[in-house]
Scaffold this motif. Structure first.
Motif, PDB file in Angstrom:
ATOM      1  N   ARG A 256       0.827  -1.199   0.000  1.00  0.00           N
ATOM      2  CA  ARG A 256       0.000   0.000   0.000  1.00  0.00           C
ATOM      3  C   ARG A 256       0.871   1.263   0.000  1.00  0.00           C
ATOM      4  N   ALA A 257       2.113   1.121   0.436  1.00  0.00           N
ATOM      5  CA  ALA A 257       3.050   2.246   0.473  1.00  0.00           C
ATOM      6  C   ALA A 257       4.378   1.802  -0.131  1.00  0.00           C
ATOM      7  N   LYS A 258       5.100   2.744  -0.694  1.00  0.00           N
ATOM      8  CA  LYS A 258       6.407   2.463  -1.278  1.00  0.00           C
ATOM      9  C   LYS A 258       7.557   2.934  -0.394  1.00  0.00           C
ATOM     10  N   ARG A 259       7.274   3.867   0.477  1.00  0.00           N
ATOM     11  CA  ARG A 259       8.351   4.470   1.250  1.00  0.00           C
ATOM     12  C   ARG A 259       7.793   5.027   2.566  1.00  0.00           C
ATOM     13  N   VAL A 260       8.693   5.352   3.492  1.00  0.00           N
ATOM     14  CA  VAL A 260       8.317   5.876   4.810  1.00  0.00           C
ATOM     15  C   VAL A 260       9.108   7.147   5.097  1.00  0.00           C
ATOM     16  N   ILE A 261       8.422   8.154   5.631  1.00  0.00           N
ATOM     17  CA  ILE A 261       9.082   9.320   6.220  1.00  0.00           C
ATOM     18  C   ILE A 261       8.712   9.331   7.699  1.00  0.00           C
ATOM     19  N   PHE A 262       9.697   9.171   8.565  1.00  0.00           N
ATOM     20  CA  PHE A 262       9.463   9.127  10.009  1.00  0.00           C
ATOM     21  C   PHE A 262       9.911  10.450  10.619  1.00  0.00           C
ATOM     22  N   LEU A 263       8.972  11.162  11.235  1.00  0.00           N
ATOM     23  CA  LEU A 263       9.223  12.427  11.909  1.00  0.00           C
ATOM     24  C   LEU A 263       9.379  12.142  13.398  1.00  0.00           C
TER      25      LEU A 263
END
Length: 474
Positions: A61-68
């Motif tokens: 469902r997602a290709k990548r992650v941005i973790f804040l």
């Protein structure tokens, strides 16, 4: 090779394979550090290129992650977990025993900022985050989080590696190991201005995974984001042409060895990592450089003004790396959210990150990236509803909030609950292992199948735990 005599005259000098490797490990770019590790691990990459894109276990469902990462532990009861009972009982005693290891105080303290509902969904968000609140209908708020580790060191490691004490691969390393990278000129995992404490390099390390999967740090928390850069990216003495010659010579020696010894996928993987490191020298600075962005985009992130410039730069870099195909990008706001006293400091913290985070969400959505980019916000734990000192709050791993957006999760949705005071997670609880399992699943990876053989056993990010929280899927 090129060498210089006492008069500075440049000449070519042919080195043996051993001399070349020694020189490479001593003075060349960061990619060479993977060589010995890669050769030591047979078949780790499952192919000729360790960072080649790989198929997951199911449809992603997602290709990548941005973790804040909000390092220190934001107070959930002052931000995203509205507790009207806590407001009514301000100054009274908590009607049950505080958790072991926390402050002995039982005096309840109401939220210091007003909550109100936002968006069509009516999510409750405090006035600390007015800009993020405009994206309420895109947020999936998990209010029933709980974790292991009462101290920062333990809980930060748990958040980043799934383990509170032992050295284990970081979440980004596991994801890159499982999926590779979409851009062969870039690392699969980048961490922008990472914290230097509470685990340090372990938070983006590879542990026993091959070194090519470790995170590539850009700067660190001790310097402004405007000055952040990757170490050892450029050789102080050798031009790109000389480095290209060096690499070609080394690869020729590798091919000669392979012809004599037969095919060895470990050697092929190491050679591929060299090529990646060389290409990174041109690709990474270009993507990290935000000077070509429009004034409207810079304004969107709060760049060029205080107090949002620093975190705004990090968030804009994160968008640029996500757009370029990096799998896992971490942005750290370190170490500011640990208010054992002076909870009003949360207002300054939020002011630094609120507009940049909202800008990131707006920018991702406008570019069509939010639908397959999973944005994760939160710290290592929350804070207690009882006071510490005059106006502080202690660590609270027993119940807290994190939120996600994009990447296949429900927007305008709240899942899980803490008790009426915000102390313990009590309904639809989500442990950190569950969150990790869920992130992997959204990326197309089954946390029970993503394993690596080490020291006689199969390891995984979630160890023997973890439940995929399917209830938050769109």
């Amino acid at each position: 090779m090129f060498s210089h005599d006492s008069k500075g005259t440049q000449s070519r000098q042919l080195w043996s394979r051993r001399q070349m490797l020694q020189a490479a490990s001593a003075g060349a770019g960061f990619g060479y550090l993977a060589f010995v590790d890669l050769l030591a691990r047979a078949g780790a990459s499952g192919g000729l290129h360790p960072l080649a894109p790989k198929q997951g276990h199911h449809r992603a469902r997602a290709k990548r992650v941005i973790f804040l990462f909000m390092h220190g532990g934001p107070s959930h009861v002052d931000t995203f977990d509205y507790k009207p009972v806590l407001e009514k009982m301000d100054g009274k005693e908590l009607p049950f025993e505080p958790a072991k290891g926390t402050t002995v105080s039982r005096k309840l303290m109401k939220p210091l900022w007003k909550f109100r509902q936002h968006g069509e969904s009516g999510l409750y968000i405090s006035e600390l985050f007015p800009e993020v609140a405009r994206h309420a209908d895109e947020l999936c708020v998990i209010n029933g989080m709980h974790t292991n580790g009462q101290s920062h060191g333990q809980a930060v490691l748990m958040l980043h590696t799934g383990e509170i004490a032992l050295t284990r691969p970081s979440v980004g390393a596991w994801i890159t190991y499982g999926l590779g990278t979409e851009n062969q000129d870039l690392p699969g995992f980048i961490t922008i201005c990472p914290t230097r404490g509470h685990g340090g390099a372990q938070l983006y390390g590879n542990a026993f995974l091959p070194a090519v999967y470790q995170g590539t740090p850009i700067g660190h928390a001790g310097i402004p984001a405007a000055h952040a850069q990757i170490k050892h990216l450029h050789h102080p003495d050798w031009t790109p042409e000389i480095q290209r010659y060096q690499l070609d010579y080394l690869q020729a020696l590798n091919r000669e060895y392979a012809e004599r010894a037969g095919f060895d996928d470990r050697l092929e993987a190491a050679a591929a990592s060299y090529e990646l490191a060389f290409r990174m020298q041109a690709a990474v600075p270009r993507i990290a450089d935000i000077r070509g962005e429009s004034k409207a985009t810079l304004d969107l992130y709060g760049i060029g003004r205080q107090p949002t410039d620093d975190f705004g730069r990090q968030c804009l870099m994160a968008r640029r790396f996500a757009e370029a195909g990096v799998r896992y990008i971490q942005v750290s706001h370190s170490f500011k959210w640990d208010q054992h006293g002076n909870m009003p400091q949360h207002a300054k913290n939020a002011l630094e990150v609120d507009k940049p985070i909202a800008g990131l969400l707006t920018d991702l959505k406008a570019r069509g990236l939010l639908q397959d980019t999973l944005v994760l916000w939160g710290g290592e734990f929350g804070r207690t509803p009882v006071t510490q000192g005059k106006d502080g709050r202690d660590h609270n791993p027993q119940g807290f909030t994190m939120w996600l957006a994009g990447g296949g999760v429900k927007g305008g949705f709240s899942y899980g609950e803490t008790d009426e005071f915000g102390y313990y997670a009590v309904k639809d609880k989500v442990h950190m292992h569950d969150l990790h399992a869920t992130i992997l699943w959204l990326l197309g990876l089954d946390h029970e199948k993503l394993t690596y053989r080490h020291a006689g056993r199969d390891f995984r990010l979630t160890d023997v735990h973890g439940r995929v929280v399917r209830e938050i899927f769109a």
